[in-house]
Design an enzyme around this catalytic site. Structure first.
Site, PDB file in Angstrom:
ATOM      1  CG  HIS A  74      36.311  45.214  23.522  1.00  0.00           C
ATOM      2  ND1 HIS A  74      36.194  45.864  24.726  1.00  0.00           N
ATOM      3  CD2 HIS A  74      37.629  45.057  23.302  1.00  0.00           C
ATOM      4  CE1 HIS A  74      37.389  46.089  25.206  1.00  0.00           C
ATOM      5  NE2 HIS A  74      38.288  45.619  24.376  1.00  0.00           N
ATOM      6  CG  HIS A  94      41.512  45.499  31.107  1.00  0.00           C
ATOM      7  ND1 HIS A  94      42.495  44.586  31.336  1.00  0.00           N
ATOM      8  CD2 HIS A  94      41.456  45.633  29.773  1.00  0.00           C
ATOM      9  CE1 HIS A  94      43.024  44.203  30.190  1.00  0.00           C
ATOM     10  NE2 HIS A  94      42.412  44.821  29.224  1.00  0.00           N
TER      11      HIS A  94
END
Lengths: 739, 226
Positions: free
Chosen positions: A34, A86
């Site tokens: 990430h 998200h």
């Protein structure tokens, strides 16, 4: 998840000792997929991020792009562009997961010194028929609505798509545009040793611990219960105060550099800030204002509590920063300073305890324990990249279903994918800040930039059917479609940011598909001369139900003079031309690959060929859209020509359309094929439009608009008639089901 | 003539309101609530937004903030006061105006353009329009459903204190045209201290800038031009 053995060896080698527990956790998060893009970075060089308008490309919190200047000598006006995903948090907790996604991208805008002026949300869920998809869809939209509305930033555009492979892993991609004068720009690059690091905003709690590493694994079946602590909870009221506080800090020129606290919390933001400046820092963790008792060093370092920014401030300005933060009721703590050494975090657990016991009274530090002591650049950039095997995707053979034309029309126009998204955007405040010249529901939004007298067109989206069928070709089409949307408003593309979503990259077929969307998006953006100035990568969107379709969300902005744009609805007074249709021109075979038609009825086909000169098509379209004789323009894409025409019907205007070209394709192919780069133009000067597109793209005469309020459609001898009420009824499925 | 546009933490239509007032030639300044109401103001606008995050109830905390005491005193003295959206909720919470604005019938936030019928054209806020005229303004709220006791509403109606009602394009008040379930479709009312005080949920300042092509809200803001 913990630090991989091979990574640990690298860390031990660099530090010359075993890492402390806090260092180990910091490396684990900062070196996660990430944060470090370990599997995607090798691919991202495909993107061209250069251009004379590009002030700051990829790598900072947000990109900065100059608006075309009007050459009157006035100070240049910049926009910022950023996008973020998200995805995993929104699966576990749709409301808070989506809300905090908005908060994060808005703070990325603030940290460049900009004021956020527009948001776009591209959302992807499993089949609309599934109860669980609807639960996620409703929660995500409500979360975005709650947060975006409260902070007073209009959500002006976006996209929603349903595809069953998102069932176990929805996608929430949020883009933000900010506005700033050239002289206000700051970056996330620390400037000067000796400057103070000041943390402003929410108090730090134990929320969102390990969010970055949580976002870098497949979603487990029990994620909804097990991973809830990794999801942060947003407070838009504090975010709004932070926006205003940031604005005043910049007004008074008090900030040297800034970074928002996102993935990996304070540890991530502060180490990245100093690493970018080639510097280090010393941070005293017990000085961080906290909201929970007995937090340890690791928790303070990695918590992803929302609505926090770290500022680099010259020592003499620190008091004024604290005063301004106090005016906005925001917590503020001077946590350390920039150095030219390592990134060092110290923790005095006794001072922490004393301050908790004696209501904030901070004792002078005695012997602090050093919990982190590592080179900042090694933390930020030391993670090795993964060289993963990729399996190149293949396109399927042709296998088309047999469907009656009327049934096909009702099904495709009535599909949740092509349906009206009014139920969604009605929940978003899209008019606050009084800049919205074209509201959601059109091809692209148009935002008035009065500072330069320009309209800023904005389009965001992707189509999973396209990239599922053909990752490379589908991603090219995604880029072209967003550019066409902007050009249909008469705007010229300026720059774009992308959000690249994929499944588990360790699976060669998944990685091959991901590589396909990266290359496809990059190639078309280069062809269109649109610099891709930033982006976000989200991998491991994989669950028990399998990987998501590779999904390349592109958020593209364009500019035009003034704030007027042709509507996407029939005006009832012009000739209807279809521009860019290769099959109708006979220079490419009609194809249904990637279409909603095949998604609904089954079957397969290759993906349609795109126009041969997309750049000239987009440029000419932007020109034609601005002509006075152009009454309406509408992009043809999802659901094909059938959906585009249906969307243009109003109670006051309709059209009689006839396509007689049996040797160019079947009615289904001509109506439901989804070749991107097509546009319907209603004009009172058809020959001039033909002339403009001569040598650029084919132009086909569809018929005439009229005041019937209905569409009479005849294709190869088969006829359909739908009036405005019929179309509205077909297109209202989302509203009807979720009212 | 200077109108104070009050900024609470969470106000977000404050700058929009200043822009719209300046568009029609009314001077306006932003006033941070903690700084108190300047003495020389000739009007007060309570702008939309989410003061205090709408925590507790929309407008509840701002309605009890110290500056609202000053606003009420100014209103007693005849200073024009207009509350829009969150400003309307604050107006009702602080008893400047009767009734309350509560959760929409849909239980969702709604941002869309609606039609309003001008019920009383004889107030500063509506004199630019004709009685019965239909205007189009945007709404953007989750808590805009007007609620008040039946007999109290009848009194307000009898006293001509309803400024606008939600209606269809032809000016007919129907349940379908009522976007939030407001009692008797009330969209805006005047205060107990006279019609120089008014609140409304729709946003006149969002349709006041000529360069966006819609100016039907200007007439409301002209109420400050006394």
């Amino acid at each position: 998840m913990s630090l991989a053995d091979s990574d640990r060896e690298l860390v031990v080698e660099e530090l010359g000792r075993d890492p402390t527990p806090a260092e180990e956790a910091l490396f684990e998060n900062l070196w996660s997929e990430h944060c470090a893009y370990r599997s995607s970075r090798p691919l991202l060089s495909a993107f061209d991020s250069e251009g004379e308008q590009v002030v700051l490309g990829p790598g900072d919190d947000a990109a900065v792009v100059a608006l075309p200047s009007s050459d009157d000598g006035s100070e240049a006006t910049y926009i910022t562009m950023g996008i973020e995903s998200h995805n995993h948090p929104s699966y576990v907790d749709p409301f808070d997961g989506a809300a905090t996604g908005v908060g994060g991208i808005v703070r990325d805008t603030l940290s460049m010194g900009a004021y956020p002026i527009a948001l776009a949300d591209s959302l992807y869920f499993g089949d609309f028929d599934r109860e669980h998809s609807r639960y996620l869809f409703e929660g995500v939209v409500e979360g975005i609505s709650h947060y975006g509305n409260c902070i007073g930033v209009p959500t002006v555009t976006g996209s929603v798509a349903f595809h069953d492979d998102y069932e176990g892993n929805p996608l929430v991609n949020v883009a933000c545009i900010g506005l700033l004068d050239a002289d206000r720009m700051i970056t996330a690059e620390a400037q000067e040793p000796g400057n103070k690091l000041v943390l402003v905003g929410n108090a730090t709690g134990r929320d969102g611990l390990g969010g970055a590493s949580f976002a870098s694994e497949d979603l487990a079946e029990d994620a909804e219960t097990e991973d809830r602590p990794a999801v942060q909870v947003g407070d838009p009221y504090t975010e709004k105060l932070l926006i205003e506080c940031n604005e005043q800090l910049l007004d008074e020129d008090l900030v040297e550099s800034a970074r928002d606290l996102g993935a990996a919390g304070l540890g991530g933001a502060s180490s990245e800030l100093v690493a970018k400046g080639g510097l280090g820092a010393t941070i005293d963790l017990e000085r961080v204002h906290q909201r929970e008792p007995n937090m340890n060093a690791l928790e303070i370092l990695l918590a992803e509590s929302q609505e926090r920014m770290v500022y680099e401030v010259e020592p003499e300005n620190v008091d004024r920063v604290a005063e301004i933060a106090d005016r906005y009721d925001l917590g503020c703590s001077v946590i350390g300073e920039v150095t030219d050494g390592n990134y060092v975090c110290r923790f005095d657990s006794e001072a922490q305890r004393a301050s908790e016991e004696s209501s904030g009274e901070q004792s002078e530090p005695r012997d602090r324990e050093t919990v982190v002591d590592a080179p900042a650049e090694f933390l930020g950039d030391g993670a090795p990249f993964n060289d993963l095997p990729a399996e190149e995707p293949t396109q399927p053979d042709r296998d088309l279903p047999e469907v009656a034309l009327e049934e096909a029309f009702d099904t495709v126009v009535g599909s949740p994918n092509t349906a009206s998204k009014r139920w969604v955007y009605r929940q978003y405040d899209h008019e606050v800040q009084v800049r919205t010249a074209v509201r959601p529901g059109d091809d692209a939004s148009l935002t008035a930039i009065r500072e330069t007298g320009q309209g800023l067109a904005f389009s965001s989206g992707a189509d999973p059917n396209w990239t599922d069928a053909a990752p490379y070709e589908g991603a090219r089409a995604v880029a072209l479609e967003n550019a066409t949307n902007v050009a249909a408003q008469g705007a010229t593309p300026l720059a774009a940011v992308n959000c690249l979503n994929g499944g588990n990259p360790e699976k060669p077929d998944v990685y091959g598909g991901f590589k396909g969307i990266v290359d496809g998006l990059a190639d078309m953006c280069s062809t269109l001369d649109v610099p891709v100035v930033g982006g976000n990568v989200s991998l491991y969107n994989d669950s028990a139900t399998g990987p998501i379709p590779p999904t390349p969300t592109l958020a593209l902005a364009g500019t035009k003079e003034g704030y007027d744009a042709p509507p996407a609805a029939f005006q009832g007074e012009g000739t209807l031309l279809l521009v860019g249709a290769r099959a109708l021109e006979g220079d490419a075979e009609p194809r249904l690959g990637g279409s909603e038609y095949l998604a609904q009825f089954g079957g397969s086909d290759r993906f349609p060929e795109l126009p041969s000169d997309p750049a000239a098509l987009v440029e000419t379209l932007a020109d034609v859209a601005n002509r006075e004789e152009t009454l309406a323009t509408h992009d043809v894409s999802h659901g094909g020509l059938a959906v585009a025409l249906a969307e243009m019907v109003t109670e006051d205007a309709g059209a009689a359309v006839e396509i007689d070209a049996p040797n160019k394709g079947s009615a289904a192919e001509l109506l439901f094929g989804e070749q991107a780069g097509r546009v319907v133009i209603e004009t009172t000067a058809p020959s001039e439009v033909r002339e403009a597109f001569d040598g650029v793209a084919p132009v086909y005469d569809l018929g005439d608009a009229d005041d019937s309020g209905a569409m009479d459609l005849t294709v190869n001898g088969e006829s359909l008639t739908y009036d405005a009420a019929d179309v509205a009824d077909l297109r209202s499925i989302i509203e009807r089901e979720l009212a | 003539m200077t109108v104070a546009v009050i900024q609470f933490g969470g106000s977000n239509c404050d700058r929009d309101s200043v822009q719209a007032l300046e568009e029609i030639g009314v001077e306006a300044e932003l006033v941070w609530h903690e700084d108190g109401l300047p003495e020389d103001v000739d009007g007060v606008m309570l702008p939309g937004g989410f003061s205090y995050g709408d925590y507790l109830r929309a407008g509840a905390m701002a309605g009890r903030s110290p500056i609202m005491e000053e606003v009420k005193t100014a209103a007693e003295d005849g200073t024009p006061v207009l509350g829009v959206c969150n400003g309307a909720q604050i107006g009702c919470e602080s008893s400047l105006t009767p009734g309350a604005f509560t959760t929409n019938e849909s239980a969702r936030f709604q941002c869309e353009h609606v039609y309003l019928r001008v019920e009383n054209a004889d107030t500063p806020w509506t004199r630019a329009y004709d009685e019965g005229e239909v205007i189009e303004l945007p709404i953007a709220h989750g808590e805009g459903r007007y609620e008040i006791a039946d007999d109290r509403l009848e009194e307000l109606e009898a006293d001509d204190r309803v400024l606008f009602t939600y209606c269809d394009a032809d000016g007919t008040v129907t349940p379908e045209a009522n976007p939030n379930g407001s009692k008797h479709a009330v969209a805006g009312i005047t205060g107990d201290r006279g019609d120089h005080v008014a609140v409304m949920m729709p946003h006149p300042e969002r349709v006041a800038l000529a360069d966006l092509g819609h100016t039907q809200g200007q007439g409301v803001l002209e109420g400050f031009e006394t």
